[in-house]
Design a protein around this motif. Structure first.
Motif, short mmCIF file in Angstrom:
data_model
loop_
_atom_site.label_atom_id
_atom_site.label_comp_id
_atom_site.label_asym_id
_atom_site.label_seq_id
_atom_site.Cartn_x
_atom_site.Cartn_y
_atom_site.Cartn_z
N GLY A 75 0.92 -1.19 0.14
CA GLY A 75 0.13 0.04 0.05
C GLY A 75 0.88 1.09 -0.07
O GLY A 75 0.61 2.36 -0.61
N LYS A 76 1.96 1.20 0.82
CA LYS A 76 2.75 2.37 1.05
C LYS A 76 3.60 2.74 -0.59
O LYS A 76 3.63 3.74 -0.86
N ALA A 77 3.88 1.63 -1.33
CA ALA A 77 4.44 1.70 -2.67
C ALA A 77 3.51 2.15 -3.57
O ALA A 77 3.74 3.26 -4.38
N LEU A 78 2.27 1.73 -3.31
CA LEU A 78 1.07 2.55 -4.11
C LEU A 78 1.10 3.97 -4.03
O LEU A 78 0.97 4.76 -4.79
N LEU A 79 1.13 4.30 -2.93
CA LEU A 79 1.00 5.60 -2.34
C LEU A 79 2.31 6.53 -2.97
O LEU A 79 1.96 7.73 -3.13
N ASP A 80 3.42 5.93 -3.00
CA ASP A 80 4.67 6.45 -3.37
C ASP A 80 4.30 6.83 -4.73
O ASP A 80 4.80 7.83 -5.33
N ASP A 81 3.90 5.98 -5.58
CA ASP A 81 3.53 6.08 -7.09
C ASP A 81 2.52 7.18 -7.29
O ASP A 81 2.72 8.19 -8.05
N LEU A 82 1.68 7.05 -6.56
CA LEU A 82 0.34 8.05 -6.79
C LEU A 82 0.80 9.58 -6.44
O LEU A 82 0.45 10.37 -7.14
N ALA A 83 1.70 9.75 -5.30
CA ALA A 83 2.28 11.03 -5.17
C ALA A 83 3.22 11.28 -6.16
O ALA A 83 3.16 12.72 -6.62
N PRO A 88 -3.99 14.09 -6.69
CA PRO A 88 -4.24 15.18 -5.49
C PRO A 88 -4.85 14.57 -4.36
O PRO A 88 -4.88 15.03 -3.26
N VAL A 89 -5.53 13.53 -4.63
CA VAL A 89 -6.42 12.99 -3.57
C VAL A 89 -6.47 11.39 -3.64
O VAL A 89 -6.51 10.84 -4.69
N VAL A 90 -6.45 10.78 -2.40
CA VAL A 90 -6.53 9.25 -2.22
C VAL A 90 -7.86 9.14 -1.36
O VAL A 90 -7.85 9.52 -0.34
N LEU A 91 -8.71 8.37 -1.90
CA LEU A 91 -10.08 8.04 -0.94
C LEU A 91 -9.89 6.66 -0.43
O LEU A 91 -9.81 5.82 -1.45
N PHE A 92 -9.90 6.56 0.82
CA PHE A 92 -9.62 5.10 1.41
C PHE A 92 -11.21 4.60 1.46
O PHE A 92 -12.14 5.32 1.92
N SER A 93 -11.48 3.46 0.66
CA SER A 93 -12.96 3.14 0.88
C SER A 93 -12.82 1.47 1.12
O SER A 93 -11.74 1.08 1.47
N GLY A 94 -13.96 0.89 0.75
CA GLY A 94 -13.86 -0.44 1.02
C GLY A 94 -15.01 -1.29 0.24
O GLY A 94 -15.24 -0.83 -0.91
N GLY A 95 -15.54 -2.10 0.90
CA GLY A 95 -15.93 -2.58 2.24
C GLY A 95 -15.82 -1.46 3.22
O GLY A 95 -16.10 -0.26 2.81
N GLU A 96 -15.48 -1.49 4.30
CA GLU A 96 -15.50 -0.49 5.46
C GLU A 96 -13.90 -0.43 5.69
O GLU A 96 -13.37 -1.25 6.29
N LEU A 106 -1.76 4.26 7.02
CA LEU A 106 -1.94 4.39 5.43
C LEU A 106 -2.26 5.97 5.34
O LEU A 106 -1.49 6.55 4.41
N ALA A 107 -3.29 6.38 6.02
CA ALA A 107 -3.66 7.83 5.64
C ALA A 107 -2.39 8.86 6.13
O ALA A 107 -2.29 9.68 5.53
#
Length: 395
Positions: A75-83, A88-96, A106-107
């Motif tokens: 997940g952190k590798a994904l966030l590195d790439d997105l940044a 501009p925004v990552v929306l954490f969703s689910g499920g819950e 992660l947030a």
């Protein structure tokens, strides 16, 4: 996403977005929909597990432990790439999302990378301790799903007491100083609850509400017969506009948006024209900046197993997996015919969509609904409620 309060009540002007060069990395969150670059906001469904079983869940969430979820490190590798990509925004969703023990971590990591982090939740797992943690890591926004007042909401959620627990979660966020808002999915089973939702905004001093049109995906596809008719949709959108304007006139303004049906934009503009609003021209300019539906361009989705989708509703088609290639590489790889077409789907839509004068503003609306209803993803979106006269080109 159509900002009813922004457009109808004049809380945003075209110059507000132009001041930031319409660059997504510089725009404040309330102006992000008017960005020019459309660097994608990414919905990350961090888990399929949920403590509720909503009858319209697009993700088919269950109470079971999901298999193959991305690890914290992945997940952190994904966030590195997105940044690095500029999302501009990552929306954490689910499920819950709050059933994931590392959600706060992660947030915090996303915020540390310079992105805005928001969560979409049912609110039932938020208490004062959780709210304080979310505030401490710099979470920008918490969207809490309510689909009616107590009886109706609890029926939708499949759990008695869900409404009261969600209100407790909202109150905890308010007390912690986190911006919180409501998410409401409209259909025949709950449209009558909308006035009560506006009353709730006032009673609990909730600053924001998003009214979602039903998308035929996941368990939501089982509610297709409960979708609002075109006439019902028009009445419902008018009600939302009227109640938003009433709050504004009484000095109690709220941020009100409709989501997942970009026919709302032309419909609002045409109403303002009929009312001879002096702001109609500015509203049209803002709608042109918005560009309508942006699935596969300005919004994307990463599933719990790393699969990349055009949006959170398009789970039946994956462009690849971030375990094999970075999201940024998958998103910009136009060798995939569907990805290439989604970058400018206005060229490929059929029927009345192709002939519609509002196509540059609507963007062809929701392809998932078109495919679910007809089997052809380039067919007309059946939820478009504009009349033939309203979409006809002049001359």
């Amino acid at each position: 996403m159509i900002g009813i309060s922004k457009l109808y009540c004049g809380t945003v002007e075209p110059s507000d977005a132009l001041r930031y060069g319409r660059h997504s990395g510089r725009l404040p969150s309330h102006l992000l929909q008017f960005s020019a670059d459309k660097t994608p906001v990414v919905v990350w469904n961090v888990t399929r597990r949920c403590n509720l079983k909503c009858i319209h869940c697009y993700a088919h969430a269950t109470g079971e432990e999901a298999q193959g979820e991305l690890s914290t490190g992945e997940g952190k590798a994904l966030l590195d790439d997105l940044a690095a990509f500029g999302s501009p925004v990552v929306l954490f969703s689910g499920g819950e999302p709050l059933v994931r023990r590392d959600l706060v971590e992660l947030a915090q990591y996303a915020v540390g990378k310079g992105m805005r982090a928001v969560i979409s939740t049912n609110g039932t797992l938020i208490d004062s301790k959780v709210a304080a943690e979310l505030k401490q890591v710099g979470l920008s926004y918490v969207g809490v799903s309510l689909d009616g007042l107590e009886e109706v909401n609890d029926t939708f959620r499949g759990m008695k007491g869900a409404f009261r627990r969600a209100l407790d979660g909202i109150q905890a966020c308010r007390e912690a100083g986190i911006k919180v808002g409501l998410r409401f999915t409209m259909n025949r089973l709950n449209a009558g609850e909308i006035p009560g939702i506006f009353d709730l905004l006032e009673e609990y001093d909730i600053p924001r509400v998003c009214f979602y049109h039903l998308v035929y995906a996941g368990r939501g596809s089982e509610l297709i017969r409960e979708d609002l008719s075109h006439a019902e949709t028009r009445r419902t959108v008018d009600l939302i506009i009227d109640r938003t304007a009433d709050l504004h006139r009484r000095g109690k303004p709220k941020e009100v948006l409709t989501v997942d049906n970009h026919a709302d934009g032309p419909y609002l503009y045409l109403r303002m024209e009929r009312e001879k609003s002096p702001r109609a021209k500015e509203v049209l300019e803002l709608l042109e900046m918005n560009e309508g539906n942006n699935s596969g361009r300005g919004i994307g989705c990463v599933s719990w197993d790393g699969s990349v989708h055009a949006d959170q509703f398009w789970r039946h088609y994956s462009f690849g997996n971030i375990r094999e290639r970075k999201f940024s590489e998958i998103w910009t790889d136009l060798s995939n015919p569907l990805m290439k077409r989604l970058k400018d789907k206005k060229l490929y839509v059929k029927g009345r969509c192709a002939e519609c004068k509002w196509l540059p503003i609507c963007g062809g609306n929701f392809r998932v609904r078109a495919e679910a209803a007809s089997g052809d993803l380039w067919a007309c979106d059946p939820a478009c409620y504009l009349s033939d006269e309203e979409i006809a080109k002049q001359g």
